[in-house]
Design an enzyme around this catalytic site. Structure first.
Site, PDB file in Angstrom:
ATOM      1  N   ILE A  23       0.578  -1.273  -0.082  1.00  0.00           N
ATOM      2  CA  ILE A  23      -0.036  -0.104   0.073  1.00  0.00           C
ATOM      3  C   ILE A  23       0.866   1.243   0.140  1.00  0.00           C
ATOM      4  O   ILE A  23       1.787   1.291   0.834  1.00  0.00           O
ATOM      5  CB  ILE A  23      -0.767  -0.148   1.074  1.00  0.00           C
ATOM      6  N   SER A  24       0.619   2.121  -0.885  1.00  0.00           N
ATOM      7  CA  SER A  24       1.698   3.298  -1.302  1.00  0.00           C
ATOM      8  C   SER A  24       1.780   4.493   0.161  1.00  0.00           C
ATOM      9  O   SER A  24       0.907   4.300   0.967  1.00  0.00           O
ATOM     10  CB  SER A  24       1.405   3.929  -2.512  1.00  0.00           C
ATOM     11  N   GLN A  25       2.842   4.824   0.411  1.00  0.00           N
ATOM     12  CA  GLN A  25       3.001   5.879   1.240  1.00  0.00           C
ATOM     13  C   GLN A  25       1.870   6.913   1.149  1.00  0.00           C
ATOM     14  O   GLN A  25       1.820   7.282  -0.032  1.00  0.00           O
ATOM     15  CB  GLN A  25       4.584   6.403   1.281  1.00  0.00           C
TER      16      GLN A  25
END
Ligand code: SAH
Length: 221
Positions: free
Chosen positions: A63-65
Site C-alpha cells: 500500500i503506497s506511502q
C-alpha cells in the site's frame, strides 16, 4: 469496519504532516482526511495506518506511502465526473481517494486475490468503482478514452496503449525507471495529439509487471 475518534484524530495529524511536506491540493487533503486508510491495511498492520509509510499487502505488493498517494493525486488533479483509469489497484486505497473526489474510476490489478479484496472492501464502503483483473499494460480499451490515467507501479517505459487510451487534452501520471527508482512523469496529450512530458521528482514503486497472474492455486493467501 470501525472508524473511531482516535482514527479520525490520527488522520487529521497525517494530513497536517502532508501539508508540511508540501502538499497543497485541498481536494486531495480533504479526501485523505475522510478515507479510513486502516481499512486497507493487511491484518496486524492496522495500528500503523496513519504513519506516512508504505506497508506490505499480500502478493509481495505494497500500500503506497500516504505522501506518494497525495503527490500523485495532486499531480492528477481529479475533478468530479472525470473518467480516470488507474493501473495497479493494490489495496484499493488510492482508488478510494479518487472515488471520494467524485471521479468515475476504472482500475486494473494483475493479482486476482488483490482485485477480489479491493472489490469487496470498496463495495462494502459504498463506493462504485469499475474494477478489473487483468494486465494494466494494456489499459482498459473497452471504456477508453479516459480524461486521466494514473499508474501506481514503476514502469520501465511508457506503454503506447495508455497513450492511445488518453483523451486529447488528457493527463497521464506514471513513475518511469527501473527497480532502483523512477521519475514521476506527467504527460499531457495536446489537442494536436502530441505529448508534453515533465519530470516531477524521484520515487520508488513496486514494478509494473506485464501480464496478469495465472497461478490460481496461490490465490487463497
Ligand atoms: N495504489 C496502490 C498501489 C499498490 S502497488 C495502493 O496504494 O495500494 C502497485 C500495484 O500494481 C500492485 O498491486 C501490483 O500488483 C500492481 N501491478 C503491477 N503490474 C501490473 C500490471 N501490469 N497490471 C495491473 N496491475 C499491476
Amino acid at each position: 469496519m470501525n472508524d473511531s475518534y482516535k482514527h479520525k484524530g490520527q488522520r487529521k495529524k497525517l494530513v497536517e504532516g502532508l501539508r508540511k511536506k508540501g502538499i497543497t491540493h485541498e481536494g486531495t487533503l480533504e479526501a485523505m482526511e475522510k478515507v479510513p486508510r486502516h481499512y486497507f491495511m493487511e491484518s496486524g498492520f492496522e495500528q500503523f495506518a496513519y504513519k506516512d509509510q508504505a506497508f506490505p499487502i499480500s502478493k509481495g505488493q505494497t500500500i503506497s506511502q500516504p505522501y506518494t498517494v497525495a503527490y500523485q493525486t495532486q499531480l492528477l488533479d481529479p475533478h468530479k465526473h472525470e473518467k480516470i483509469l488507474e493501473i495497479g489497484t493494490g489495496s484499493g486505497y488510492q482508488t478510494a481517494i479518487l472515488l471520494e473526489m467524485g471521479a468515475k474510476v476504472y482500475s486494473v490489478e494483475r493479482y486476482r486475490d488483490l482485485y477480489l479484496r479491493a472489490k469487496s472492501l470498496l463495495n462494502e464502503m459504498g463506493y462504485q468503482p469499475y474494477l478489473f483483473y487483468g494486465d494494466g499494460y494494456k489499459g482498459q480499451p473497452i471504456y477508453a478514452p479516459y480524461d486521466k490515467i494514473l499508474v501506481t507501479a514503476g514502469a520501465s517505459e511508457i506503454p503506447d496503449e495508455l497513450i492511445d487510451q488518453l483523451k486529447e487534452g488528457g493527463l497521464l501520471v506514471i513513475p518511469v525507471g527501473d527497480s532502483m527508482g523512477q521519475q514521476m512523469m506527467v504527460i499531457r496529450k495536446t489537442s494536436e495529439g502530441t505529448l508534453e512530458k515533465n519530470s516531477r521528482g524521484s520515487f520508488i514503486f513496486v514494478p509494473l509487471i506485464p501480464g496478469k497472474d495465472s497461478n490460481q492455486q496461490n490465490d487463497a493467501s
